[in-house]
Design a protein around this motif. Structure first.
Motif, PDB file in Angstrom:
ATOM      1  N   THR A   1       0.837  -1.202   0.000  1.00 28.15           N
ATOM      2  CA  THR A   1       0.000   0.000   0.000  1.00 28.15           C
ATOM      3  C   THR A   1       0.869   1.248   0.000  1.00 28.15           C
ATOM      4  O   THR A   1       0.568   2.221  -0.703  1.00 28.15           O
ATOM      5  CB  THR A   1      -0.928  -0.003   1.229  1.00 28.15           C
ATOM      6  OG1 THR A   1      -1.675  -1.209   1.252  1.00 28.15           O
ATOM      7  CG2 THR A   1      -1.874   1.168   1.206  1.00 28.15           C
ATOM      8  N   ALA A   2       1.946   1.212   0.758  1.00 29.19           N
ATOM      9  CA  ALA A   2       2.853   2.353   0.792  1.00 29.19           C
ATOM     10  C   ALA A   2       3.515   2.556  -0.572  1.00 29.19           C
ATOM     11  O   ALA A   2       3.665   3.698  -1.027  1.00 29.19           O
ATOM     12  CB  ALA A   2       3.906   2.156   1.876  1.00 29.19           C
ATOM     13  N   LYS A   3       3.894   1.469  -1.228  1.00 25.91           N
ATOM     14  CA  LYS A   3       4.505   1.567  -2.554  1.00 25.91           C
ATOM     15  C   LYS A   3       3.516   2.164  -3.555  1.00 25.91           C
ATOM     16  O   LYS A   3       3.865   3.037  -4.346  1.00 25.91           O
ATOM     17  CB  LYS A   3       4.962   0.182  -3.045  1.00 25.91           C
ATOM     18  CG  LYS A   3       6.274  -0.243  -2.488  1.00 25.91           C
ATOM     19  CD  LYS A   3       7.373   0.557  -3.132  1.00 25.91           C
ATOM     20  CE  LYS A   3       8.710   0.009  -2.722  1.00 25.91           C
ATOM     21  NZ  LYS A   3       9.797   0.849  -3.145  1.00 25.91           N
ATOM     22  N   GLU A   4       2.265   1.686  -3.530  1.00 24.82           N
ATOM     23  CA  GLU A   4       1.247   2.215  -4.443  1.00 24.82           C
ATOM     24  C   GLU A   4       1.014   3.696  -4.186  1.00 24.82           C
ATOM     25  O   GLU A   4       0.919   4.496  -5.123  1.00 24.82           O
ATOM     26  CB  GLU A   4      -0.061   1.444  -4.288  1.00 24.82           C
ATOM     27  CG  GLU A   4      -0.009   0.026  -4.791  1.00 24.82           C
ATOM     28  CD  GLU A   4      -1.263  -0.757  -4.449  1.00 24.82           C
ATOM     29  OE1 GLU A   4      -2.228  -0.163  -3.934  1.00 24.82           O
ATOM     30  OE2 GLU A   4      -1.283  -1.970  -4.712  1.00 24.82           O
ATOM     31  N   THR A   5       0.933   4.070  -2.924  1.00 24.74           N
ATOM     32  CA  THR A   5       0.728   5.478  -2.579  1.00 24.74           C
ATOM     33  C   THR A   5       1.907   6.318  -3.037  1.00 24.74           C
ATOM     34  O   THR A   5       1.731   7.418  -3.575  1.00 24.74           O
ATOM     35  CB  THR A   5       0.521   5.620  -1.066  1.00 24.74           C
ATOM     36  OG1 THR A   5      -0.552   4.765  -0.663  1.00 24.74           O
ATOM     37  CG2 THR A   5       0.200   7.036  -0.676  1.00 24.74           C
ATOM     38  N   GLU A   6       3.115   5.802  -2.849  1.00 24.54           N
ATOM     39  CA  GLU A   6       4.313   6.534  -3.269  1.00 24.54           C
ATOM     40  C   GLU A   6       4.317   6.725  -4.783  1.00 24.54           C
ATOM     41  O   GLU A   6       4.635   7.818  -5.271  1.00 24.54           O
ATOM     42  CB  GLU A   6       5.558   5.768  -2.825  1.00 24.54           C
ATOM     43  CG  GLU A   6       6.855   6.460  -3.168  1.00 24.54           C
ATOM     44  CD  GLU A   6       8.075   5.638  -2.778  1.00 24.54           C
ATOM     45  OE1 GLU A   6       9.183   6.192  -2.894  1.00 24.54           O
ATOM     46  OE2 GLU A   6       7.918   4.472  -2.380  1.00 24.54           O
ATOM     47  N   GLU A   7       3.935   5.690  -5.530  1.00 23.91           N
ATOM     48  CA  GLU A   7       3.890   5.802  -6.989  1.00 23.91           C
ATOM     49  C   GLU A   7       2.851   6.826  -7.433  1.00 23.91           C
ATOM     50  O   GLU A   7       3.114   7.631  -8.342  1.00 23.91           O
ATOM     51  CB  GLU A   7       3.596   4.436  -7.608  1.00 23.91           C
ATOM     52  CG  GLU A   7       4.741   3.451  -7.473  1.00 23.91           C
ATOM     53  CD  GLU A   7       4.343   2.052  -7.903  1.00 23.91           C
ATOM     54  OE1 GLU A   7       3.190   1.855  -8.348  1.00 23.91           O
ATOM     55  OE2 GLU A   7       5.187   1.151  -7.785  1.00 23.91           O
ATOM     56  N   LYS A   8       1.687   6.825  -6.806  1.00 27.40           N
ATOM     57  CA  LYS A   8       0.646   7.794  -7.158  1.00 27.40           C
ATOM     58  C   LYS A   8       1.101   9.212  -6.866  1.00 27.40           C
ATOM     59  O   LYS A   8       0.890  10.125  -7.670  1.00 27.40           O
ATOM     60  CB  LYS A   8      -0.642   7.493  -6.390  1.00 27.40           C
ATOM     61  CG  LYS A   8      -1.378   6.274  -6.878  1.00 27.40           C
ATOM     62  CD  LYS A   8      -2.630   6.038  -6.064  1.00 27.40           C
ATOM     63  CE  LYS A   8      -3.329   4.760  -6.477  1.00 27.40           C
ATOM     64  NZ  LYS A   8      -4.523   4.499  -5.655  1.00 27.40           N
ATOM     65  N   ILE A   9       1.742   9.405  -5.726  1.00 29.26           N
ATOM     66  CA  ILE A   9       2.217  10.736  -5.360  1.00 29.26           C
ATOM     67  C   ILE A   9       3.310  11.193  -6.325  1.00 29.26           C
ATOM     68  O   ILE A   9       3.324  12.349  -6.762  1.00 29.26           O
ATOM     69  CB  ILE A   9       2.708  10.759  -3.901  1.00 29.26           C
ATOM     70  CG1 ILE A   9       1.513  10.630  -2.955  1.00 29.26           C
ATOM     71  CG2 ILE A   9       3.489  12.026  -3.601  1.00 29.26           C
ATOM     72  CD1 ILE A   9       1.875  10.456  -1.508  1.00 29.26           C
ATOM     73  N   ASP A  10       4.223  10.274  -6.694  1.00 31.06           N
ATOM     74  CA  ASP A  10       5.274  10.629  -7.650  1.00 31.06           C
ATOM     75  C   ASP A  10       4.680  11.025  -8.999  1.00 31.06           C
ATOM     76  O   ASP A  10       5.132  11.995  -9.624  1.00 31.06           O
ATOM     77  CB  ASP A  10       6.257   9.470  -7.830  1.00 31.06           C
ATOM     78  CG  ASP A  10       7.181   9.299  -6.643  1.00 31.06           C
ATOM     79  OD1 ASP A  10       7.304  10.248  -5.840  1.00 31.06           O
ATOM     80  OD2 ASP A  10       7.780   8.202  -6.513  1.00 31.06           O
TER      81      ASP A  10
END
Length: 143
Positions: free
Chosen positions: A94-103
């Motif tokens: 979930t953190a990886k997905e959130t990080e990708e969306k934010i990037d």
């Protein structure tokens, strides 16, 4: 589902005041129950039941079952490790997905900022520039 609805509609402070119970009525009853249960004996007097009941075979069978009873210990550490690993993996993904969306959003915002800086000042726009952006404006102007 019905149980949840009942819990939602239960308003304990109102019922306590309507019954004449004080704020600590439930706490007092809990404390009272704990003290009385801890003062009661935890052993079973089978001789008392033998004297009271006529069928002594049932009392003997109950005594035998109680003596033979041995609680089983289960090792749940493996299950706990699996649950912890699953939670860690879920949180990490979930953190990886959130990080990708934010990037991705940051890249889009950066591109928008660059476009804004490279754009012509509003004062320098002409009718032809707006006509290039929207050809329908030129069509309407010709009519």
């Amino acid at each position: 589902m019905a149980r949840q609805v009942v819990y939602l509609h239960l308003h304990l402070p109102r019922y306590c005041t309507s019954l004449g119970l004080g704020k600590g009525a439930f706490q007092n009853s809990k404390i009272c129950a704990q003290t009385t249960s801890s003062s009661q004996p935890t052993t079973v007097s089978f001789s008392h039941y033998c004297s009271v009941l006529k069928n002594k075979a049932i009392v003997d069978e109950a005594e035998k079952l109680l003596k033979d009873f041995k609680p089983v210990n289960h090792n749940v550490s493996k299950h706990i490790k699996v649950i912890v690993a699953f939670n860690a993996k879920a949180i990490f993904s979930t953190a990886k997905e959130t990080e990708e969306k934010i990037d991705m959003e940051l890249r889009d915002l950066q591109a928008t900022l660059v476009n804004n800086k490279e754009a012509h000042p509003f004062q320098n726009f002409t009718v032809l520039d707006t006509g290039k952006a929207h050809p329908c404006i030129i069509e309407m102007a010709r009519r």
